[in-house]
Design an enzyme around this catalytic site. Structure first.
Site, PDB file in Angstrom:
ATOM      1  CG  ASP A 163      -1.879  -1.126   1.303  1.00 50.38           C
ATOM      2  OD1 ASP A 163      -1.777  -2.051   0.481  1.00 50.38           O
ATOM      3  OD2 ASP A 163      -2.732  -1.111   2.208  1.00 50.38           O
ATOM      4  CD  GLU A 392      -0.501  -6.322   8.778  1.00 57.80           C
ATOM      5  OE1 GLU A 392      -0.744  -5.756   9.867  1.00 57.80           O
ATOM      6  OE2 GLU A 392      -0.977  -5.961   7.691  1.00 57.80           O
TER       7      GLU A 392
END
Ligand code: DGY
Length: 425
Positions: A163, A392
């Site tokens: 992103d 993550e």
């Protein structure tokens, strides 16, 4: 030790299992995400083959009529995530987002098929998935490569999965922020804001969503209308590799047309990808299709090109490049070269290590005969888990766990790495 790591990884998959799909992690990501799901299916395939197939089936069940497979499927209401269905407004019976994500499903389906013990089940499930995955691939070439260059563009950073990569800083300057409706972010309530994209980036993410929404999510228009059109070598490598894998799967299922079309995509894609090589950087670079220029940014997108069947020479050069980067980090592979001034060891895709990308780079390099560096990448991946749990992503210098906890695809990659490579990893 590795057995107990696998057991812990399986517990995480079960924790995030919602029956027919998994959430990446509860709270931060409460729905089904496209590439998370397909890669997580690899983890399930070691202990529940039927469940692995169902994960990909559920994803493809929400394919759009034009062939696009959305990046989020909002199976249930949850106002803890922004932007939700009310922002996307894609008009789907089960709400979805309106952009896509790296097409790893072809790669995953082929792997699960190859290793399946239940051959009847594998054949039936793969046969049902094959035309749908193929339609998605063809959608990419039709809608995201209108001039037939052999490579596709992403039109929103969320499509890359990376992103807030430094790669997008320059092309993102062409995306305005005027007219963005006021919003409240939710991600920063679940994760440390210093690990996440900035508010300025979120405004541009939402500007693009509003723009595409104003065009009725018509994919015949979105590519040319987007002020952000970037050809990402990592994204294209995933698409090319999935086409190559789908061709082999189609051979096994006696579907010669899908096999031939998919192979032709690979044959056109590899030389086109090679045009993104930079001698100066010693890796592949992104190409800004709006400006018509390579983006001078040394990100992991250019290393992930190793996942495609590139030449042995290029693979050897990428192995050397990763070896060089290893002198500036404690854990391979940082998502950006620590030598760059914009490198940020904690902030999402601007520096941290991600196990999914590590697994794909190692897989590609090993296939190209670069087993030593592939082993080092996998060893570092498992060291990170032992040190910091199933996060993550991770700081590549300190191993600090970042973003969400109990992360599904991190767990799936641990299962994959340890089952295939055992203690060597
Ligand atoms: C997020 O919400 O952070 C995702 O990466 C966008 O899909």
């Amino acid at each position: 030790m590795s057995e107990s790591l696998i057991d812990r990884a399986i517990e995480i998959l079960r924790l995030n299992d919602r029956g027919t799909y998994t959430v990446p992690t509860s709270g931060l990501y409460p729905f089904q995400w496209n590439w998370d799901s397909a890669l997580s299916a690899l983890g399930f395939s070691y202990f529940d083959e039927a469940r692995a197939w169902t994960e990909i089936d559920t994803l493809l069940a929400h394919q759009w009529d034009d062939g696009m497979v959305p990046h989020i499927i909002f199976h249930e209401e949850d106002d803890g995530y922004f932007p939700g269905p009310d922002v996307w407004q894609t008009g789907r019976p089960v709400p979805t987002s309106g952009v896509t994500q790296p097409p790893v499903a072809g790669f995953a389906a082929k792997r699960i098929f190859d290793r399946a013990k239940d051959r009847d089940l594998a054949e039936a499930r793969a046969r049902a998935l094959l035309p749908r995955i193929h339609a998605w691939h063809e959608w990419f070439f039709r809608c995201r490569d209108p001039e037939g260059s052999g490579l596709v563009a992403i039109i929103h950073p969320w499509e890359s999965g990376r992103d807030n990569s430094i790669d997008w800083d320059q092309p993102f300057a062409a995306v305005p922020t005027e007219g963005v409706q006021p919003f409240q972010r939710r991600d920063t309530q679940h994760a440390d804001p210093s690990h996440r994209p900035t508010d300025e980036q979120y405004k541009r993410y939402i500007w693009l969503v509003q723009k595409f929404r104003s065009l009725g999510w018509n994919n015949d228009k979105l590519h040319d209308a987007s002020p952000f059109r970037v050809v990402d070598p990592g994204f294209n490598a995933i698409l090319i590799r999935s086409c190559a894998d789908l061709a082999e799967l189609a051979d096994a299922l006696d579907e010669p047309e899908i096999a031939a079309t998919s192979r032709a995509r690979v044959e056109a894609g590899i030389p086109a990808l090679d045009a993104l090589w930079s001698d100066e950087f010693g890796q592949f670079l992104c190409f800004d299709r709006v400006q018509g220029a390579l983006i001078q940014s040394a990100s992991i997108g250019g290393l992930l090109a190793a996942f495609a069947p590139i030449s042995q020479d290029r693979a050897a050069a990428l192995a050397a490049r990763i070896d060089d980067i290893s002198s500036r980090t404690n854990y391979l592979v940082p998502s950006h070269d620590p030598a760059a001034p914009e490198f940020d060891s904690l902030r999402y895709w601007r520096g941290p290590v991600w196990l999914i990308v590590n697994t794909m780079i190692a897989n590609g390099l090993e296939r190209a005969g670069q087993g030593d560096i592939a082993d080092r990448i996998r060893t570092d991946s498992v060291r990170l888990i032992r040190q910091s749990g199933f996060a993550e992503y991770y700081d590549p210098i300190t191993a600090e766990p970042c973003g969400g906890e109990h992360f599904t695809w991190t767990a799936a990659m641990v299962i994959e790495i340890l089952n295939l490579h055992g203690e060597k990893a």
